[in-house]
Design an enzyme around this catalytic site. Structure first.
Site, mmCIF file in Angstrom:
data_model
loop_
_atom_site.group_PDB
_atom_site.id
_atom_site.type_symbol
_atom_site.label_atom_id
_atom_site.label_comp_id
_atom_site.label_asym_id
_atom_site.label_seq_id
_atom_site.Cartn_x
_atom_site.Cartn_y
_atom_site.Cartn_z
ATOM 1 N N LEU A 182 0.821 -1.213 0.000
ATOM 2 C CA LEU A 182 0.000 0.000 0.000
ATOM 3 C C LEU A 182 0.853 1.261 0.000
ATOM 4 C CD1 LEU A 182 -2.608 -0.992 2.737
ATOM 5 C CD2 LEU A 182 -2.995 -0.882 0.276
ATOM 6 N N GLY A 183 1.973 1.215 0.657
ATOM 7 C CA GLY A 183 2.795 2.419 0.730
ATOM 8 C C GLY A 183 4.090 2.160 1.457
ATOM 9 N N GLY A 190 7.270 4.185 3.778
ATOM 10 C CA GLY A 190 7.646 5.381 4.528
ATOM 11 C C GLY A 190 9.013 5.168 5.121
ATOM 12 N N PHE A 214 9.707 4.349 7.917
ATOM 13 C CA PHE A 214 9.686 3.265 8.883
ATOM 14 C C PHE A 214 9.709 1.896 8.217
ATOM 15 C CE2 PHE A 214 5.579 4.907 7.748
ATOM 16 C CZ PHE A 214 5.006 3.798 7.169
ATOM 17 N N ARG A 252 7.393 -0.645 5.202
ATOM 18 C CA ARG A 252 6.339 -0.759 4.202
ATOM 19 C C ARG A 252 5.011 -1.156 4.839
ATOM 20 N NH1 ARG A 252 8.564 -3.160 -1.031
ATOM 21 N NH2 ARG A 252 10.465 -1.943 -1.302
ATOM 22 N N VAL A 253 3.944 -0.721 4.202
ATOM 23 C CA VAL A 253 2.615 -1.099 4.670
ATOM 24 C C VAL A 253 1.935 -1.937 3.594
ATOM 25 C CG1 VAL A 253 0.371 -0.244 5.393
ATOM 26 C CG2 VAL A 253 2.431 0.985 6.067
ATOM 27 N N LYS A 263 1.867 -3.123 8.909
ATOM 28 C CA LYS A 263 3.094 -2.344 8.784
ATOM 29 C C LYS A 263 4.284 -3.243 9.098
ATOM 30 C CE LYS A 263 5.171 1.605 11.142
ATOM 31 N NZ LYS A 263 4.877 2.866 11.816
ATOM 32 N N ASP A 323 1.512 19.840 7.070
ATOM 33 C CA ASP A 323 0.753 18.622 6.790
ATOM 34 C C ASP A 323 -0.458 18.525 7.714
ATOM 35 O OD1 ASP A 323 0.200 16.480 5.253
ATOM 36 O OD2 ASP A 323 1.760 15.171 6.057
#
Ligand SMILES: *[C@@H]1O[C@H](CO)[C@@H](O)[C@H](O)[C@H]1NC(C)=O
Ligand SMILES: *[C@@H]1O[C@H](CO)[C@@H](O)[C@H](O)[C@H]1NC(C)=O
Length: 563
Positions: free
Chosen positions: A294-295, A297, A299, A301-302, A317, A377
């Site tokens: 999904l994404g 970051g 940290f 991957r998700v 996550k 943000d």
């Protein structure tokens, strides 16, 4: 003399956020507030002289264990939190002093940050760099007397027996021990930092010749102060011993270690069930297949996953080895999210309260702190709710999780799709006005119960601002509100919807500043009337805009003139 190996039965007085947790730790700040202060003092004043008029001050020694945990990643020199201080003071009451927390350690404010009448000795463990206070860095130990301009300071660390210097990072969720020793005869004050369980380093980090007798009265309170600003941090004191005219007792570190070892199970308890085996997660994500991604970051991957037992779609996550986020930060993030995420319907009075509290956080970032902070943000998924339903502006690694559809376009610099002001997209320059734009979008989301951009039944994207403007055009702006909002005050909803439109006006000069936004929300100022076509980004409207801005400016001046 006293010694506390844990504070469960300690004789302390508290102010602000300070409290004792279930593990007997003294928590000075909760980390849940954007701006927080906590004080804890030994309840009784301590006599530092034989007789009040005796010119000689007693010697004293004290030592304590502390731990600071920043709940977020650090972004370079991001202004954030704050610090903790060991304090000797003629008073244990600070909060009636219209205190400004943050870089003032919860002890001083703008007007009294340097005043001989304060009678404060503070040993500062500072994790913010404030150039106005001559801070050397954002990780230092300092001696302060009646002022936040330090008498002496050093980057945090200790001297090794061979005289070398070893620096340490204070706010990385590690337990440190600090020793403060004063020899009344020699008038020497030593401050030494080290690790609990290891011998006290032979050479102090700071050593000063100071006649405390000339600076402090004879009856004094001893304790701790901590403060946070913008970036949440938790400050803990785990144990503390103090003695006048002698060596303070050793702290029993093994007791804390034992408590520390239960941390993981603690975390599980805090997060509660359900828990899953790694095998469950592998099978839920088809072996962490790329097509389930999904994404990404900082940290890790998700992944999208499916749990056959409960027939639930979930996001998983996975921390990567090169992740900048450590396991403990991850744990605290999950703990926080576990506590604050809930699906219950939020009533309007609470929604209005959330809008106001987020506005006040933004006002602090923009106007009240000594540097301007552009958040960049602001969006609903970066707002946390505490148990009193106050909105807290945060910035979470997991935010991307909520926005998986647009993840690829999300960067911290650019903000998030749907919240980006037109001039920001065009020029790429983050400004206060661009934050206000995003806050306007946020107000609409909360009031209308919709996302900033949704796809309608025909598959076309629909911008929430248009939904509100259309309802207004059709005769009732109120119709655009969340239909589930029943017990709401119509004037309030209407004002918030119009203010939301004004905040995300296409022209940045028309958007009100956060100070004015607060006044509108608190009903101290009245939102001016404006026609519907006011929101067209038509250059021909420029003159109308200028007139509007001038009239608001005039109204604002007359308002503040009355204060
Ligand atoms: C301070 O440190 C110096 C150097 O180690 C030492 O000689 C002195 O006795 C210390 N004084 C106190 C009060 O601990
Ligand atoms: C320290 O200060 C006290 C009080 O002002 C004074 O009486 C004393 O003489 C001072 N001691 C030294 C060594 O300067």
């Amino acid at each position: 003399e006293f010694v506390y190996n844990g504070f469960a039965n300690a004789n302390l007085s508290f102010e602000g956020e300070a409290s004792i947790d279930e593990r007997g730790r003294l928590g000075l700040t909760t980390g849940l507030d954007i701006v927080g202060v906590g004080h804890a003092f030994y309840r009784y004043p301590i006599s530092f002289r034989k007789t009040p008029s005796d010119p000689a001050m007693h010697s004293f020694t004290t030592s304590f264990l502390f731990e600071m945990t920043s709940l977020y990643e650090h972004y370079g020199s991001t202004p954030g939190s704050d610090g903790v201080a060991f304090v000797i003071s003629s008073t244990n009451k600070f909060l009636n002093d219209s205190l400004l927390p943050g870089p003032y350690l919860g002890l001083f404010n703008m007007s009294n940050r340097s005043s001989a009448s304060r009678n404060i000795l503070a040993i500062e463990l500072g994790t913010i760099m404030n150039p106005k206070l001559n801070d050397i860095d954002d990780n230092h130990v300092a001696i302060n007397i009646n002022s936040l301009i330090s008498v002496n300071y050093h980057t945090a660390g200790f001297y090794t027996p061979d005289g070398g210097f070893q620096s340490v990072r204070l706010n990385m969720e590690q337990v440190f021990q600090l020793w403060v020793d004063y020899d009344g005869k020699a008038q020497q004050l030593n401050v030494t930092l080290g690790f609990p369980g290891s011998p006290k380093p032979k050479y102090p980090l700071l050593s000063n010749t100071l006649n405390l007798s000339s600076l402090l009265p004879s009856e004094l309170f001893v304790g701790f102060s901590a403060s946070t600003s913008t970036l949440s941090t938790r400050h803990f004191i785990l144990g503390w011993s103090f003695k006048t005219n002698g060596e303070a007792s050793q702290l029993n570190y093994s007791a804390f270690q034992a408590a520390g070892n239960t941390k993981e199970s603690d975390w599980e308890m805090n997060c509660g069930p359900p828990s899953f085996t790694y095998k469950d997660l592998v099978s839920a994500t088809g072996g962490f297949k790329d097509k389930m991604l999904l994404g990404k970051g900082g940290f890790g991957r998700v992944y999208k996953g499916f749990l056959p037992a409960s027939k639930q779609n979930v996001a998983i996550k996975r921390i990567s080895p090169e992740s900048k986020q450590g396991t403990k930060e991850f744990a605290s993030e999950v703990t926080i999210l576990g506590h604050v995420r809930h699906r219950s319907l939020v009533r309007w009075s609470q929604r209005f309260c959330i809008i106001k509290s987020v506005a006040s956080g933004l006002f602090y970032l923009h106007e009240e702190w000594e540097h301007v902070v552009i958040h960049r943000d602001i969006k609903s998924s970066n707002v946390l709710l505490d148990d009193a339903m106050n909105g807290r502006l945060g910035d979470f690694g997991l935010a991307r999780l909520h926005d998986h559809g647009v993840d690829a376009h999300t960067t911290r610099i650019a903000g998030t799709f749907g919240y980006i002001a037109p001039e920001l997209a065009r020029l790429g320059k983050a400004t206060k006005a661009a934050d206000v734009f995003a806050f306007g979008v946020f107000m609409r989301e909360v009031t209308c119960g919709r996302r900033p951009v949704e796809v309608n039944a025909c598959g076309e994207p629909q911008v929430l601002a248009d939904h509100v403007i259309n309802a207004w055009q059709d005769g009732s702006i109120m119709d655009s509100r969340d239909p589930r909002l029943e017990d709401c005050v119509a004037q309030e909803v209407e004002m918030v919807l119009k203010l939301g439109l004004l905040c995300s006006h296409p022209s940045p000069k028309v958007r009100p500043g956060t100070r004015l936004v607060m006044r509108y929300l608190e009903n101290v100022a009245t939102l001016p009337d404006f026609p519907l076509n006011f929101f067209n980004a038509d250059p021909a409207n420029d003159e109308v805009y200028d007139q509007f801005v001038a009239s608001v400016a005039a109204a604002t001046i007359s308002l503040s003139g009355g204060r």
